[in-house]
Structures are given as C-alpha cells and as structure tokens.
Design an enzyme around this catalytic site. Sequence first.
Site, PDB file in Angstrom:
ATOM      1  N   ARG A  67      -3.270  -4.707  10.719  1.00 17.50           N
ATOM      2  CA  ARG A  67      -3.994  -3.876   9.733  1.00 17.50           C
ATOM      3  C   ARG A  67      -5.455  -4.247   9.491  1.00 17.50           C
ATOM      4  O   ARG A  67      -6.143  -3.551   8.765  1.00 17.50           O
ATOM      5  CB  ARG A  67      -3.263  -3.865   8.384  1.00 17.50           C
ATOM      6  CG  ARG A  67      -1.848  -3.347   8.433  1.00 17.50           C
ATOM      7  CD  ARG A  67      -1.776  -1.903   8.844  1.00 17.50           C
ATOM      8  NE  ARG A  67      -0.426  -1.358   8.700  1.00 17.50           N
ATOM      9  CZ  ARG A  67       0.109  -0.501   9.560  1.00 17.50           C
ATOM     10  NH1 ARG A  67      -0.562  -0.100  10.621  1.00 17.50           N
ATOM     11  NH2 ARG A  67       1.326  -0.033   9.367  1.00 17.50           N
ATOM     12  N   ASN A 121       8.701   5.683  12.656  1.00 19.91           N
ATOM     13  CA  ASN A 121       8.367   6.524  13.784  1.00 19.91           C
ATOM     14  C   ASN A 121       8.344   5.690  15.055  1.00 19.91           C
ATOM     15  O   ASN A 121       7.518   4.788  15.158  1.00 19.91           O
ATOM     16  CB  ASN A 121       6.999   7.180  13.568  1.00 19.91           C
ATOM     17  CG  ASN A 121       6.660   8.143  14.680  1.00 19.91           C
ATOM     18  OD1 ASN A 121       7.551   8.541  15.447  1.00 19.91           O
ATOM     19  ND2 ASN A 121       5.397   8.497  14.796  1.00 19.91           N
ATOM     20  N   ASP A 171       7.561  -3.949  15.950  1.00 14.24           N
ATOM     21  CA  ASP A 171       6.707  -2.861  15.432  1.00 14.24           C
ATOM     22  C   ASP A 171       6.401  -3.115  13.953  1.00 14.24           C
ATOM     23  O   ASP A 171       6.449  -2.191  13.129  1.00 14.24           O
ATOM     24  CB  ASP A 171       7.345  -1.480  15.652  1.00 14.24           C
ATOM     25  CG  ASP A 171       6.359  -0.340  15.472  1.00 14.24           C
ATOM     26  OD1 ASP A 171       5.147  -0.605  15.281  1.00 14.24           O
ATOM     27  OD2 ASP A 171       6.792   0.833  15.523  1.00 14.24           O
ATOM     28  N   HIS A 214       3.013  -1.722   4.903  1.00  7.84           N
ATOM     29  CA  HIS A 214       2.366  -0.694   4.085  1.00  7.84           C
ATOM     30  C   HIS A 214       2.412  -1.142   2.628  1.00  7.84           C
ATOM     31  O   HIS A 214       3.448  -1.622   2.167  1.00  7.84           O
ATOM     32  CB  HIS A 214       3.094   0.650   4.208  1.00  7.84           C
ATOM     33  CG  HIS A 214       2.904   1.313   5.528  1.00  7.84           C
ATOM     34  ND1 HIS A 214       1.676   1.782   5.952  1.00  7.84           N
ATOM     35  CD2 HIS A 214       3.779   1.588   6.527  1.00  7.84           C
ATOM     36  CE1 HIS A 214       1.823   2.324   7.157  1.00  7.84           C
ATOM     37  NE2 HIS A 214       3.073   2.201   7.538  1.00  7.84           N
TER      38      HIS A 214
HETATM   39 ZN   LIG Z   1       4.203   3.552  17.791  1.00  2.46          ZN
HETATM   40 ZN   LIG Z   2       3.492   0.523  16.303  1.00  7.21          ZN
END
Ligand SMILES: [Zn+2]
Ligand SMILES: [Zn+2]
Length: 418
Positions: free
Chosen positions: A61, A274, A301, A305
């Site tokens: 991030r 996702n 992944d 957030h």
């Molecule tokens: Zn992705």
């Molecule tokens: Zn990702």
Amino acid sequence: MTLIKNGRVIDPSTGIDDQIDLRIQDEKIVALGKNLQGDDIIDASGLIVAPGFIDMHVHLREPGQTDSETIETGLKAAAAGGFTAVACMPNTVPPNDSIETTQFILHKAKGHSVEVVPIAAITRMQKGEHLSDIDRLCRHGVVAFSDDGKPVVDSALMRKGMETALRYDALIIDHCEDPYLFRGGAMNESIVSVELGLPGIPSAAEEIMVERNILLAKLTGARVHLAHLSTAGSMTLMRWAKANGIRATCEVTPHHFTLTDEAVLKYGTNAKMNPPLRSQQDVDVILAAIKDGTVDVIASDHAPHSESKKSVDFKQAAFGIVGLETSVSLGLDRLVKTGIIGFNRLIELYSLNPARLLKVDRGIYVGAAANLTLFDPARQITIEASRFHSKSRNTPFNGWTLQGVPVRAICAEVPPGR
Ligand SMILES: [Zn+2]
Ligand SMILES: [Zn+2]
C-alpha cells in the site's frame, strides 16, 4: 555465531530431512550436522527448520495508501507470519511503473529483515494503454511485472509485454479477469449471490483470461504466472498448459482453498475478495491441484484495507483481506494436518517455487544465505486480528483455532545491488 539446535531440518531441493543442528555465521549457513557447537543458541526442539518462506503476492500500500498499510507495518506482519521475503504489487498511488518508485520501496524497506521484491507495472500507470519501460526496469534489476488489481485487457499489448519480458527472462504476472463479464460484480455468481441479491461474478470471467494468458505464453515463450486462481476450470486449463510444455505457473491463496462463497453470509465484507470465494466443488478441485503439482505457489494476496473501506454496504466495500499473518497456519492446518500434502510439498509451495520464479535463492546447504523459516506443526493458535502487526484487521479468520504456527523467520541481509 548462531546455532539452531534440535530441529528437524527439511529441504526437498537438497534432499535433507533430518534431526540436525545448523550453524550460521556472517549471514550464511556454515555447518550442518549432529552435536554442533555455538554460542547464540536457538532451541528448535519440536520445530521444522525450512528454507525461508516467500509470499510472492502482497499489497504493501505504500506509496499512497498508508492509512491501510505501510512498508514498515507490512514487513513486520510478514516477519510475524514466518516470511523471509515478499513481492509487492504495484497498484500503489502512484502505481509503481518506474525505477524511482521501485527505489523508493527498496529504500523504505532498508533496515527491515524481510526482503522486498518490488513488482513493476506492465503498463504505464496500470492504465492498460502503453507498456511501462520494461527494458529499462529489467536492466535495473526488476524481475517481475504485473498490473495486479486489474488485468491487461488488450491481448496485443500483453503479447508485446511478454515478448519484452522474455528478453530478460522476467516474469509476467496477470490478474485474470474479463472486465466485461466481471462488471459490477461483488461475489461469486451462485445460489448465494441470488439469495443475497448481489451481482455475481461468473467463473468464466476468470477462466477466459487464464486461457488467453496461457495461449499468449505459448505464442511468446515467456514465463507467465497466473495470480490467485479460484476456479475448477482454471485448474483444468493449467493442467493443459503444463502437459503441453507451456511456461505457465500459478498460485492459489489460503482463503480460496479454505472458504466457499457461503462465507459471505457469515463474514460479510471480510469475505469479499477478488477473485471471489467460489463453490465447494472449486475448493475440492483446488485442493487436488495443490496435491498433484498443478499449483506452483501459495500466496496470500495480502490486501489490507482500513476499517472505513470495509464497514460499508457489501456492494461498495473494497475487495480483499489481510493474509500475511494467517497464511502459514492455514496451510499447515488445512493442507498438512488433513494429510493432503506433506512438509516437502508445503515447503515447495511456500519457499522453493516462489524463489525460483522470482530468482531469489532459497535452500539449506553449507554456503547458502541464512534465510530460514521455523514452524511448529503441532502447536495450536487462535487468530486474534487485534494483535496483527499489519495496520489493517480485515480478515474472516478472527477467532479461528488452527494447528500449526510459524515460530520464527530468520533473514540474511540482502546483498547490495539487489
Ligand atoms: Zn489480483
Ligand atoms: Zn493482489
């Protein structure tokens, strides 16, 4: 001089699986054997000593979204999760499509034990219109490219990106998604999405791009890695690619092999990712593909957030969960405890295969850099999100009790110039 005593040392790449001691000096493994001497002793009784784990799909991030994570908090989370290196995705603000941003990330990572491998964008600003300067980035040491967060939709542009990367044998990583089929989707298209009245994302939205990317890998001969695959159909396509000698590899995430779309009913936006969580049949096929070698890598992944992006209506909420501090325990509990795979295969998935793809050295032999992950396969842990080192708390696994704990990540200093 550090001595790791009484551990079970396992490295499938060298064939070691033995109760031996391991001596470290000047960041290197200098001796392996029974009854070694040393002054700084780490007692590894009951622990497995493995080549250092690598999470090759992480969102740190920074720059730009430091309310969700910083390079510092992300790397602390990685160390706590048992990782000795992470590869970070370029969908920051601004996106990492330049040597300057790559250097910024490496500079911020200095002084942390965990190694960072910055992944640069395939296209400028991740807009999917023009290629980044892949040549120049490769000459400055970038080893992997992705527009993760979104796919490279233009197949001709992707072909050109692969052809450029191939000149340096760099890795192209794609987030496989057909944006037209995906459009507006919030969760897996299924009975559950109908029940909740949420717009669905069909498996085909992923599989069309998996197939496209495999065919482009065949056309170009480039090394192509498909991120976070989630469907049974994607596994069938990967099997076909491998059977035909195409240089395509893939990763799956712990949440996709642990949860189904029914988790949305229980965990709300902390089960919004996702690609989305899929059906039990997809999970079963993914588990079989982890076992039979179709899956190359487990990556989290890790998608932190801030609370404000998750505590909103499901349709508006951000996609993704934090993963660095639950990944290894989920692997040990769901894959090893259940007997689906053994330690050797786990170590390939978490260490040796990501190392090979990113051209990072991992292995336990005299002379190797001392990058090691120590884990306890028998110890139980109850996940407490409030104690995460990550800045964010968005996980569906809070309160879960799992068997298997990463105890320690030992990292050698990264050699200069990398
Ligand atoms: Zn992705
Ligand atoms: Zn990702």
